[in-house]
Design an enzyme around this catalytic site. Structure first.
Site, short mmCIF file in Angstrom:
data_model
loop_
_atom_site.label_atom_id
_atom_site.label_comp_id
_atom_site.label_asym_id
_atom_site.label_seq_id
_atom_site.Cartn_x
_atom_site.Cartn_y
_atom_site.Cartn_z
N SER A 1 0.79 -1.23 0.00
CA SER A 1 0.00 0.00 0.00
C SER A 1 0.83 1.28 0.00
CB SER A 1 -0.95 -0.01 1.19
OG SER A 1 -0.23 -0.12 2.40
N HIS B 1 -5.35 -3.95 -2.41
CA HIS B 1 -5.00 -2.87 -3.34
C HIS B 1 -4.82 -3.42 -4.76
CE1 HIS B 1 -4.55 0.58 -0.62
NE2 HIS B 1 -4.15 -0.30 0.28
N LYS C 1 -12.39 -0.84 -1.24
CA LYS C 1 -11.49 -0.06 -2.11
C LYS C 1 -12.00 -0.13 -3.55
CE LYS C 1 -7.38 -0.15 0.81
NZ LYS C 1 -7.86 -0.78 2.05
#
Lengths: 83, 417
Positions: B192, B220, B251
């Protein structure tokens, strides 16, 4: 004591410092408070010391402060070796 | 006596220490839906400022997508607002099962279990699956939620770590732990803070050689890494070889909340039996489950959004490089602009906000000392004109601080490390 410090220093460099890094570590370099060793990866060092010197370091002694330089670690190992 | 002055003063003292260390986190209030443009109140009470958002995890631009919002509405209307129960009592609806099945198909695994968040998935999975005969061998830069999960399991399970993405070091650790029943290699898919990608092809080969299992947190990456967006395992050509994938629905996959453990059937079943965040808290509420199913529908039907994200990332990287900024190399939509000095990172972020660009400076202890940066994050919601405005703002602010075209050494000489 010198030999002990050298062995620990060698291990710290190998275990925690990247080969291409410009970080320099000596006997007095702060390890934990500088971020070279974090509390999460400190366990490798504790395991190494216990195996190498056939000691058991209780969790209450294995504090970030006690592991914050090669000299401090050497003092801790010496104390443990004396029993 | 419940909350005496001495305790209040001690708490306040700790807050003052955090403030004095420059680590106090302040929230910016956003008065609009999450998108490329947002309206921000900062500092508190200031007039609203319309800015381009370059620091959200809204990778696929689905956070406010009309079809996702409509699906969430439908979930609310047909399945209600909340469950008022944990999963195994009376807190599981048909749509929970549907979402788990859809995630299993999308990620290319055997089974999936939902959690309230990926933080919860990571907190619960190790303790549920491993025992005192096993070892967890983790990359040292994994997400904080994995660190917490490992710490919880470390009461009974041995733990070791390897230098970030150092495959020789990982191999040493595997060799040292051949006496263990399970060697579990633990890594993020995309890291990240640096945006770099785990070498999953090498990791899977090592796992084969040393008879180890592989765990990847793909928070991610899910939805956009790899040609069809399956994740880092697709990007690295190891689909079907990852034993445990955890990921978030907070996300790229809609950005609301929720997470999951997806992987080998028996491992998922053990989580259903033993993972404490699953057993002792409600799961994702119906509107969010319905929205998430729509997200999987949308990204399964076309790769358009992940393709656009890939193009935006390439354009942004090229633009910032051409104006002379120092970037962390990589391929993911996380593009860190390296500034090295904490105050410089904070000053540049503040000035960019004044220019209409919303980004945040990151510094120690979130990243290593001397590695302060502004982490920019691309989205499929961005259009080229948004990126051009961002590049122009970085050029103006970068010139002010004389960092354009400067090397790491020169920036540190000028501003300190």
């Amino acid at each position: 004591m010198d030999e002990l410090q050298k062995t620990i220093l060698e291990y710290v460099k190998k275990e925690y410092v990247d080969e291409d890094s410009d970080t320099e570590v000596d006997f007095e370099t702060p390890l934990i408070s500088s971020g070279i060793v974090d509390s999460f990866s400190m366990v490798s060092l504790k395991t190494f010391l216990e195996k190498k010197y056939k000691i058991s370091i209780p969790d209450v002694k294995a504090t970030p402060e006690a592991f914050d330089s090669v000299n401090k670690i050497a003092n801790l190992v010496t104390e443990m070796l004396k029993g | 006596m419940a909350y005496p002055t001495t305790i209040r003063d001690a708490m306040q003292g700790t807050i003052e220490e955090i403030k004095a260390a420059g680590l106090l986190k302040e929230e910016r209030f956003i008065h609009s839906p999450q998108d490329a443009w947002i309206e921000v109140e900062f500092p508190k009470g200031a007039p609203l400022k319309r800015v381009i958002n370059l620091c959200a995890n809204n990778y696929l631009g689905l956070s406010s997508h009309p079809e996702v919002v409509a699906a969430a509405h439908q979930g609310l209307e047909t399945r209600g607002y909340g469950m008022s129960s944990v999963r195994f009592i009376c807190g599981t609806q048909d749509i929970h099962r549907t979402l788990e099945e859809r995630l299993t198909t999308f990620l290319g695994t055997e089974d999936t279990i939902l959690f309230p968040s990926c933080m919860d998935a990571n907190a619960g999975v190790f303790e549920a699956v491993l025992n005192e005969q096993d070892v967890m061998i983790s990359d040292r830069l994994v997400h904080a939620s994995i660190v917490d999960g490992i710490r919880l399991a470390n009461q009974k399970v041995k733990y070791d770590s390897y230098k970030h993405s150092d495959m020789d070091h990982l191999e040493e650790k595997l060799k040292e732990n051949m006496d263990r029943r399970i060697r579990l290699i633990i890594t993020d898919g995309v890291f990240s803070m640096d945006g770099d990608i785990a070498k999953l092809d090498v990791i899977c080969d090592l796992a084969d050689r040393y008879d180890a299992l592989v765990f990847v947190d793909d928070s991610h990456a899910s939805g956009f890494m790899g040609k069809t967006g399956r994740g880092t395992h697709e990007h690295c050509g190891v689909l079907g070889r990852i034993d445990i994938i955890t990921t978030t629905l907070g996300k790229g996959l809609g950005g609301a909340s929720g997470g999951c453990v997806s992987g080998r059937r028996e491992i998922v079943e053990l989580c259903r039996q033993r993972a404490r965040p699953y057993l002792f808290s409600n799961t994702m509420p119906p509107p969010i489950v319905s929205g998430a199913i729509k997200v999987i529908d949308l990204i399964s039907a076309t790769t358009e959004r992940r393709d656009k994200l890939e193009r935006n990332t390439a354009y942004w990287r090229k633009g910032l490089t051409e104006i002379g900024l120092d970037l962390k190399a990589g391929e993911s939509p996380i593009v860190p602009v390296m500034l090295y000095n904490a105050k410089l990172a904070a000053d540049v972020a503040r000035d960019l906000f004044a220019e209409g660009i919303y980004v945040i400076g990151f510094f120690f202890p979130v990243v290593p000392k001397g590695a302060a940066r502004i982490r920019t994050q691309l989205s499929a919601a961005h259009e080229i004109e948004h990126l051009d405005m961002g590049i122009a703002a970085f050029k103006k602010v970068g010139a002010k601080y004389r960092i354009l075209g400067k090397s790491k050494k020169e920036i540190i000489e000028m501003h300190g490390g």
